[in-house]
Structure formats: C-alpha cells, structure tokens
Design an enzyme around this catalytic site. Structure first.
Site, PDB file in Angstrom:
ATOM      1  N   SER A   1     -18.833  -8.281 -68.772  1.00 31.52           N
ATOM      2  CA  SER A   1     -18.800  -8.447 -70.492  1.00 31.52           C
ATOM      3  C   SER A   1     -20.299  -8.564 -70.880  1.00 31.52           C
ATOM      4  O   SER A   1     -20.524  -8.556 -71.772  1.00 31.52           O
ATOM      5  CB  SER A   1     -18.149  -9.856 -70.719  1.00 31.52           C
ATOM      6  OG  SER A   1     -16.701  -9.783 -70.366  1.00 31.52           O
TER       7      SER A   1
ATOM      8  N   GLU B   1     -14.679  -0.388 -74.148  1.00 32.79           N
ATOM      9  CA  GLU B   1     -16.104   0.100 -74.309  1.00 32.79           C
ATOM     10  C   GLU B   1     -16.395   0.866 -73.173  1.00 32.79           C
ATOM     11  O   GLU B   1     -16.549   0.292 -71.892  1.00 32.79           O
ATOM     12  CB  GLU B   1     -17.009  -0.997 -74.841  1.00 32.79           C
ATOM     13  CG  GLU B   1     -16.594  -1.536 -76.114  1.00 32.79           C
ATOM     14  CD  GLU B   1     -17.616  -2.916 -76.444  1.00 32.79           C
ATOM     15  OE1 GLU B   1     -18.118  -2.801 -77.513  1.00 32.79           O
ATOM     16  OE2 GLU B   1     -17.700  -3.834 -75.442  1.00 32.79           O
TER      17      GLU B   1
ATOM     18  N   ASN C   1     -18.838  -7.563 -79.092  1.00 31.56           N
ATOM     19  CA  ASN C   1     -19.128  -9.175 -78.739  1.00 31.56           C
ATOM     20  C   ASN C   1     -20.607  -9.124 -79.654  1.00 31.56           C
ATOM     21  O   ASN C   1     -20.635 -10.487 -80.126  1.00 31.56           O
ATOM     22  CB  ASN C   1     -19.326  -9.437 -77.454  1.00 31.56           C
ATOM     23  CG  ASN C   1     -18.050  -9.680 -76.541  1.00 31.56           C
ATOM     24  OD1 ASN C   1     -17.031  -9.503 -77.353  1.00 31.56           O
ATOM     25  ND2 ASN C   1     -18.023  -9.773 -75.263  1.00 31.56           N
TER      26      ASN C   1
ATOM     27  N   HIS D   1     -15.315  -1.337 -69.907  1.00 32.63           N
ATOM     28  CA  HIS D   1     -15.118  -2.581 -70.594  1.00 32.63           C
ATOM     29  C   HIS D   1     -13.846  -2.708 -71.303  1.00 32.63           C
ATOM     30  O   HIS D   1     -13.882  -2.409 -72.212  1.00 32.63           O
ATOM     31  CB  HIS D   1     -16.444  -3.115 -71.523  1.00 32.63           C
ATOM     32  CG  HIS D   1     -16.376  -4.588 -71.963  1.00 32.63           C
ATOM     33  ND1 HIS D   1     -16.668  -5.139 -73.230  1.00 32.63           N
ATOM     34  CD2 HIS D   1     -15.906  -5.865 -71.093  1.00 32.63           C
ATOM     35  CE1 HIS D   1     -16.571  -6.335 -73.116  1.00 32.63           C
ATOM     36  NE2 HIS D   1     -15.812  -6.591 -72.192  1.00 32.63           N
TER      37      HIS D   1
HETATM   38  P1  NAD Z   1     -10.877 -14.109 -63.178  1.00 31.60           P
HETATM   39  O1  NAD Z   1     -11.617 -15.252 -62.829  1.00 31.60           O
HETATM   40  O2  NAD Z   1      -9.558 -14.158 -63.849  1.00 31.60           O
HETATM   41  O3  NAD Z   1     -10.743 -12.825 -62.176  1.00 31.60           O
HETATM   42  C1  NAD Z   1     -11.669 -12.738 -61.016  1.00 31.60           C
HETATM   43  C2  NAD Z   1     -10.862 -12.429 -59.480  1.00 31.60           C
HETATM   44  O4  NAD Z   1     -12.091 -11.975 -58.631  1.00 31.60           O
HETATM   45  C3  NAD Z   1     -10.256 -13.843 -58.882  1.00 31.60           C
HETATM   46  O5  NAD Z   1      -9.158 -13.468 -58.522  1.00 31.60           O
HETATM   47  C4  NAD Z   1     -11.271 -13.890 -57.698  1.00 31.60           C
HETATM   48  O6  NAD Z   1     -10.681 -14.426 -56.469  1.00 31.60           O
HETATM   49  C5  NAD Z   1     -11.681 -12.415 -57.403  1.00 31.60           C
HETATM   50  N1  NAD Z   1     -12.920 -12.254 -56.488  1.00 31.60           N
HETATM   51  C6  NAD Z   1     -13.883 -13.015 -56.495  1.00 31.60           C
HETATM   52  N2  NAD Z   1     -14.726 -12.596 -55.384  1.00 31.60           N
HETATM   53  C7  NAD Z   1     -14.232 -11.614 -55.175  1.00 31.60           C
HETATM   54  C8  NAD Z   1     -15.052 -10.705 -54.295  1.00 31.60           C
HETATM   55  N3  NAD Z   1     -15.925 -10.590 -53.623  1.00 31.60           N
HETATM   56  N4  NAD Z   1     -14.187  -9.617 -53.964  1.00 31.60           N
HETATM   57  C9  NAD Z   1     -12.674  -9.358 -54.614  1.00 31.60           C
HETATM   58  N5  NAD Z   1     -12.169 -10.265 -55.673  1.00 31.60           N
HETATM   59  C10 NAD Z   1     -13.110 -11.210 -55.790  1.00 31.60           C
HETATM   60  O7  NAD Z   1     -11.968 -13.345 -64.226  1.00 31.60           O
HETATM   61  P2  NAD Z   1     -11.440 -12.165 -65.168  1.00 31.60           P
HETATM   62  O8  NAD Z   1     -11.476 -12.874 -66.576  1.00 31.60           O
HETATM   63  O9  NAD Z   1     -10.569 -11.349 -64.979  1.00 31.60           O
HETATM   64  O10 NAD Z   1     -12.910 -11.514 -65.489  1.00 31.60           O
HETATM   65  C11 NAD Z   1     -13.390 -10.664 -64.355  1.00 31.60           C
HETATM   66  C12 NAD Z   1     -14.585  -9.757 -64.960  1.00 31.60           C
HETATM   67  O11 NAD Z   1     -13.844  -9.034 -66.197  1.00 31.60           O
HETATM   68  C13 NAD Z   1     -15.959 -10.401 -65.289  1.00 31.60           C
HETATM   69  O12 NAD Z   1     -17.000  -9.556 -65.047  1.00 31.60           O
HETATM   70  C14 NAD Z   1     -15.598 -10.754 -66.901  1.00 31.60           C
HETATM   71  O13 NAD Z   1     -16.953 -10.866 -67.407  1.00 31.60           O
HETATM   72  C15 NAD Z   1     -14.946  -9.689 -67.087  1.00 31.60           C
HETATM   73  N6  NAD Z   1     -14.395  -9.700 -68.516  1.00 31.60           N
HETATM   74  C16 NAD Z   1     -13.425 -10.741 -68.780  1.00 31.60           C
HETATM   75  C17 NAD Z   1     -12.806 -10.652 -69.890  1.00 31.60           C
HETATM   76  C18 NAD Z   1     -11.974 -11.885 -70.422  1.00 31.60           C
HETATM   77  O14 NAD Z   1     -11.695 -12.202 -71.630  1.00 31.60           O
HETATM   78  N7  NAD Z   1     -11.685 -12.690 -69.291  1.00 31.60           N
HETATM   79  C19 NAD Z   1     -12.867  -9.628 -71.005  1.00 31.60           C
HETATM   80  C20 NAD Z   1     -13.577  -8.567 -70.640  1.00 31.60           C
HETATM   81  C21 NAD Z   1     -14.379  -8.504 -69.449  1.00 31.60           C
END
Ligand code: NAD
Length: 284
Positions: A119, A152, A190, A140
């Site tokens: 993000s 995106e 954003n 994204h």
């Molecule tokens: P989350 O914490 O729900 O999930 C992340 C997952 O990655 C966890 O299950 C964790 O165990 C796993 N993980 C950690 N280290 C790892 C590794 N080395 N190898 C494989 N898996 C690993 O987070 P999320 O909200 O799903 O966000 C993930 C990404 O998406 C981030 O970069 C975030 O910025 C982006 N994002 C989030 C949102 C949102 O609203 N949550 C929206 C768009 C983008």
C-alpha cells in the site's frame, strides 16, 4: 504472458482474498505463509466467504468446491515454482518483502511476473531486489478483496509494457477494473482519500458538526456510500494516521499532516472499530 497459475505469498486478509478471487476466476493458486496455522486460517476465511455466496444463492456449491480445490497451500515457495505470477501480500516491511522477491526470482521461471500488493512502499525500490525489474509490478488490491472492484496497477521505473499489460489482464480476469498508476506515494486512491478523511477529522475537531452529521453530509451531499469518519474507524485510526504521516514525509508537504484529534484518539486507545471506539462507539 497469460497468467494461469498464481503463487500468493501471505495468507492474511489480503493474500487470502487474492487467492479467493483468483481461484473463483478459474486460475490455479498456490497460497503460502510462514506457518501451517496461518495458511489454515486463510483457507478457513476463503471457505467461509465462498460459503456465504452459496448460502445467498450467488454461487453454486459445485463451483465453490471447484474453486477451493484449485487452491494448494503450503509453507514453501517451491510449491508454486511453476507459477506465471507471484503476488506478495506479506507484512508492510521493505526488508521482509525484498527478501521474498529475491527468493521468488530464484525459485520461479525467468519470465514469471513478480508483483507486490504493497500500500505504501515504493514499487521501484522493491523491484531492486530482482535482477530483472522489467518483470516487477505493483498490483494493489483493496480490502476486502472479493468486494472491492478496483486494482491499481503500479508501474515501477523499469516495469516493462508487457508486464503492465499482463498485470492489467490478470486484474480483469479476476473480475476487477484496473487503473494504471505511476509509482508515487499513496498511488491514486490513498493520496486523495486520506487528505479528505483528515479534513473531516479536522472539521469534527473544530466543532463544525458532529461525527454523524459530517458523515451524513458527505453521504447525502456527495453520494459517498460511507462517511469519511466511519471509514476512518473501519480502516483503523492508527493506520489512518500512519498513512497520512507517510504521505507528509514522502511528498514533503505539511498539508498531509494528521489532524491532532487523530493522535489524541490513538493515544487514548481509540483505534476505531477494532478497539470498540473511535469517532463512534461500537458494541463489543
Ligand atoms: P496480514 O497481517 O493480514 O497478513 C500478512 C500475512 O503474511 C500473515 O498471515 C503473515 O503470517 C504472513 N507472513 C509474514 N511473513 C511472511 C513471510 N516471510 N512469508 C510468507 N508470509 C508471511 O496483512 P494484510 O492486511 O493482508 O496486508 C498484506 C499486504 O497488503 C501489506 O503490504 C499491506 O500494506 C497490503 N495491503 C493491505 C490492505 C489492507 O487494507 N489490509 C489493503 C491493500 C494492501
């Protein structure tokens, strides 16, 4: 390059959603995480989400079963070595993500596309982890992935046209509408959305109107499906503040500085829905 197999790394909120929409679209999916329990939690979320669609009559049970059967899970990237597209949805850390991309580049075919769902991190900076940044791109998605129609597609400094086209085609294949975005802080959504939320927070702090009246104003006066303060509570006020701080720092412009009321609410433990209170109170 037409994508028919996807390797999703990270089975959290976003990774599981990406795996779900990919499998529903008929793609083969490998979803991995660092431990079996996280993979199991991701799969349970997908099964629940698809089950709800079946209950509502929006999906046949057989289609749900077929989609679930297309998802293979594990804790080792090698399980998806033959994927056409790698999508990283791991925590928002430059070092952690770079390590994953270097491993992906060493594991996948040399023509596979490597994508990040970040993000806020620079796609160009993340692309430096692979020797061929032409095949690196930002894809994204928005949260919750199955419901939000936008993707995106973020062009890093060296992303090739072919990679951009393949990423856009993938987004369309999974039922989303892609927009093409340059690698700039906050991308499009954003960068525009969070200053608007910030202005709503400042208007609230200035006593212009109550939180409910500010939200009603934007819902009925601008046709928003949800008011900006309710949205901030949903995103989390800590996350909202962090996104504004990133925009302020990276764009070097004080206009993005978080309204003081956001800091006060966060300091009081009022993080929005997830903590039971923010601009609004939520029943626990
Ligand atoms: P989350 O914490 O729900 O999930 C992340 C997952 O990655 C966890 O299950 C964790 O165990 C796993 N993980 C950690 N280290 C790892 C590794 N080395 N190898 C494989 N898996 C690993 O987070 P999320 O909200 O799903 O966000 C993930 C990404 O998406 C981030 O970069 C975030 O910025 C982006 N994002 C989030 C949102 C949102 O609203 N949550 C929206 C768009 C983008």
């Amino acid at each position: 390059m037409t994508v028919s197999k996807v390797l999703v790394v990270g089975a959290g909120q976003m990774g599981a959603g990406i795996a779900q929409v990919s499998a529903v679209a008929g793609l083969d999916v490998v979803m991995i995480d660092i431990a079996d329990e996280f993979v199991a939690r991701g799969m349970a979320g997908i099964a629940k989400g698809l089950g709800r669609l079946v209950d509502k009559g929006r999906m046949e049970a057989a289609d749900r079963d077929a989609a679930l059967a297309r998802i293979v899970t594990g804790t080792d990237m090698a399980a998806g070595a033959d994927a056409d597209l790698f999508i990283e949805a791991a925590p928002e850390s430059m070092d952690l993500k770079r390590d994953l991309f270097a491993r992906a580049a060493a594991t996948l075919r040399s023509d596979a596309i490597i994508a990040t769902n970040t993000s806020s991190l620079s796609v160009t900076a993340l692309a430096a982890a692979v020797s061929d940044p032409g095949r690196f791109v930002g894809i994204h998605f928005f949260n919750p992935v199955p419901l939000m129609a936008l993707v995106e597609v973020v062009r890093g400094a060296e992303t090739s046209e072919e990679t951009m086209a393949a990423a856009r085609a993938f987004a369309e294949k999974v039922g989303k509408t892609p927009i093409t975005v340059t690698d700039a802080p906050g991308f499009v959504v954003n960068r525009i959305l969070f200053p608007m939320i910030n202005e709503a927070a400042q208007a609230y702090a200035d006593g212009v109107a109550s939180a409910a009246d500010i939200d009603t104003g934007l819902k009925l006066g601008a046709n928003f499906p949800m008011g900006p303060l309710a949205l901030a509570d949903l995103v989390g006020l800590d996350t909202t503040k962090a996104i504004l701080e990133t925009l302020e720092r990276e764009l070097d412009d004080a206009k993005y500085r978080p309204a003081a009321v956001l800091g006060e609410l966060v300091a009081a433990g009022k993080l929005g829905r997830k903590s039971g209170a923010g601009f609004y109170e939520y029943g626990k």
